[in-house]
Scaffold this active site. Structure first.
Site, PDB file in Angstrom:
ATOM      1  N   HIS A 139       1.158  -1.304  -0.123  1.00 11.69           N
ATOM      2  CA  HIS A 139      -0.018   0.127  -0.251  1.00 11.69           C
ATOM      3  C   HIS A 139       0.377   1.751  -0.024  1.00 11.69           C
ATOM      4  CE1 HIS A 139       0.927  -1.107   4.342  1.00 11.69           C
ATOM      5  NE2 HIS A 139       1.067   0.472   4.750  1.00 11.69           N
TER       6      HIS A 139
ATOM      7  N   SER B  48       0.599   4.378   1.211  1.00  9.56           N
ATOM      8  CA  SER B  48       0.588   5.358   2.846  1.00  9.56           C
ATOM      9  C   SER B  48      -0.270   7.126   2.479  1.00  9.56           C
ATOM     10  CB  SER B  48       0.639   5.413   4.336  1.00  9.56           C
ATOM     11  OG  SER B  48       0.466   4.059   4.412  1.00  9.56           O
TER      12      SER B  48
ATOM     13  N   HIS C 132       5.401   6.236   0.134  1.00 11.26           N
ATOM     14  CA  HIS C 132       6.076   5.291  -0.510  1.00 11.26           C
ATOM     15  C   HIS C 132       5.157   3.446  -0.813  1.00 11.26           C
ATOM     16  CE1 HIS C 132       5.997   5.283   3.751  1.00 11.26           C
ATOM     17  NE2 HIS C 132       6.523   3.912   3.342  1.00 11.26           N
TER      18      HIS C 132
HETATM   19  P1  AMP Z   1       3.907   2.764   5.460  1.00  7.11           P
HETATM   20  O1  AMP Z   1       4.695   1.100   4.917  1.00  7.11           O
HETATM   21  O2  AMP Z   1       3.104   3.770   4.979  1.00  7.11           O
HETATM   22  O3  AMP Z   1       3.240   1.704   6.924  1.00  7.11           O
HETATM   23  O4  AMP Z   1       4.970   3.151   6.615  1.00  7.11           O
HETATM   24  C1  AMP Z   1       6.107   2.718   7.748  1.00  7.11           C
HETATM   25  C2  AMP Z   1       6.622   3.855   8.008  1.00  7.11           C
HETATM   26  O5  AMP Z   1       7.518   4.140   7.315  1.00  7.11           O
HETATM   27  C3  AMP Z   1       5.366   3.665   8.999  1.00  7.11           C
HETATM   28  O6  AMP Z   1       6.288   3.144  10.464  1.00  7.11           O
HETATM   29  C4  AMP Z   1       6.182   5.694   9.287  1.00  7.11           C
HETATM   30  O7  AMP Z   1       5.688   6.172  10.807  1.00  7.11           O
HETATM   31  C5  AMP Z   1       7.463   5.520   8.343  1.00  7.11           C
HETATM   32  N1  AMP Z   1       7.804   6.423   7.519  1.00  7.11           N
HETATM   33  C6  AMP Z   1       9.164   7.805   8.187  1.00  7.11           C
HETATM   34  N2  AMP Z   1       9.169   8.716   8.001  1.00  7.11           N
HETATM   35  C7  AMP Z   1       8.029   8.873   6.946  1.00  7.11           C
HETATM   36  C8  AMP Z   1       8.216   9.878   6.055  1.00  7.11           C
HETATM   37  N3  AMP Z   1       8.368  11.240   6.055  1.00  7.11           N
HETATM   38  N4  AMP Z   1       6.799   9.908   5.260  1.00  7.11           N
HETATM   39  C9  AMP Z   1       5.947   8.886   5.508  1.00  7.11           C
HETATM   40  N5  AMP Z   1       6.381   7.078   6.334  1.00  7.11           N
HETATM   41  C10 AMP Z   1       7.402   7.896   7.473  1.00  7.11           C
END
Ligand code: AMP
Length: 277
Positions: free
Chosen positions: A132, A134, A220
């Site tokens: 996904h 986010s 991402h």
């Molecule tokens: P996700 O794949 O969206 O679950 O994101 C994985 C992790 O990336 C989450 O635990 C977020 O807290 C972390 N993360 C750290 N910095 C960022 C950022 N600048 N933007 C988005 N996600 C972030």
């Protein structure tokens, strides 16, 4: 008097009181939003029974509602060894908003190669079961706020047009608590449109007094993760990993996300939220 205990599960008119005992800060504030002011919260507080009036809850009743700490409901083995980022409370639903990514064969092959290369450096990553992108942080919603939350979000998204974004640069992410590390692919095209969608999502978050997205978002798709902070080890491998993604027969690998319908996942329920045409 039983409904005053956080371990009790009230019904009808008692529901509000029993839940108030177990509210998080967010949900306390959400009570205020819904009922148009802080008077309701104050009223609930005033009506809470004092410790002198409380009777002990019978063991047989407590056993009917296992709480945090019960290995059956909170064992980290149930979620792959991951650690909870917030306290589990009955009636609180972990909620996040995202675009799904449906992997194809080429992606799965690359992911396998990446995981092998990382394993050779003694870091074992687990591939994501679902992929996904986010558009929100994970927030906590009370069960009865889920529907109003999606209802607030839906009309805002109609103003965002569908688009496709792409990602190709590997990057390492860590959660705020430094308990999990992720290998992700950062978005290279489509940021402007993603920011528009985040703006809409953030408006709903603000309406419900929930945390908005990162001030400096790095959009991402996480590919794989591990428990603990392995940022340094993974960053040291990034160049090698990126060359695996770039030196593909058909040119550098590019992950494409079709951004036409947002998903809102609250606990085990998922809602589809289409963007405009
Ligand atoms: P996700 O794949 O969206 O679950 O994101 C994985 C992790 O990336 C989450 O635990 C977020 O807290 C972390 N993360 C750290 N910095 C960022 C950022 N600048 N933007 C988005 N996600 C972030």
């Amino acid at each position: 008097m039983l409904v005053g205990y956080s371990s009790s599960s009230g019904s009808s008119g008692s529901d509000e009181e029993s839940e108030a005992g177990a509210l998080t800060d967010n949900s306390k504030r959400r009570h205020d939003v819904d009922h148009g002011g802080s008077s309701v919260s104050k009223k609930l507080k005033a009506e809470e029974p004092t410790s002198e009036t409380r009777l002990p809850v019978p063991r047989c009743l407590l056993d009917m509602f296992p709480e945090e700490g019960d290995p059956q409901t909170d064992g980290s083995s149930l979620h792959g060894g991951r650690l909870r980022s917030f306290k589990h409370e009955r009636g609180n639903w972990a909620t996040c908003v995202y675009f799904p990514y449906h992997p194809h064969e080429e992606f799965s092959e690359l992911l396998e190669e990446l995981l092998e290369a990382v394993a050779a450096r003694d870091v074992v990553l687990t591939p994501q079961t679902e992929f996904h992108l986010s558009l929100s942080q994970t927030v906590v919603l009370r069960h009865h706020w889920i529907q109003p939350f999606t209802q607030s979000l839906r009309p805002r998204l109609v103003h965002c047009r569908r688009f496709v974004c792409s990602a190709g640069t590997l990057r390492v992410y860590c959660n705020a608590e430094k308990t999990r590390t992720f290998l992700g692919m950062e978005v290279s095209t489509g940021q402007a449109q993603l920011l528009e969608v985040v703006k809409a999502v953030d408006q709903t978050m603000a309406e419900f007094r929930l945390e908005t997205f990162y001030k400096e978002p790095s959009f991402h798709v996480s590919l794989a993760w591990c428990v603990g902070d392995f940022t340094k080890q993974l960053k040291d491998s990034l160049q090698e990993l990126q060359s695996l993604a770039d030196d593909h027969e058909d040119g550098p690998f590019l992950l494409r996300v079709d951004c036409r319908e947002l998903r809102c996942k609250a606990g085990n329920k998922t809602f589809g939220l289409p963007l405009g045409p």
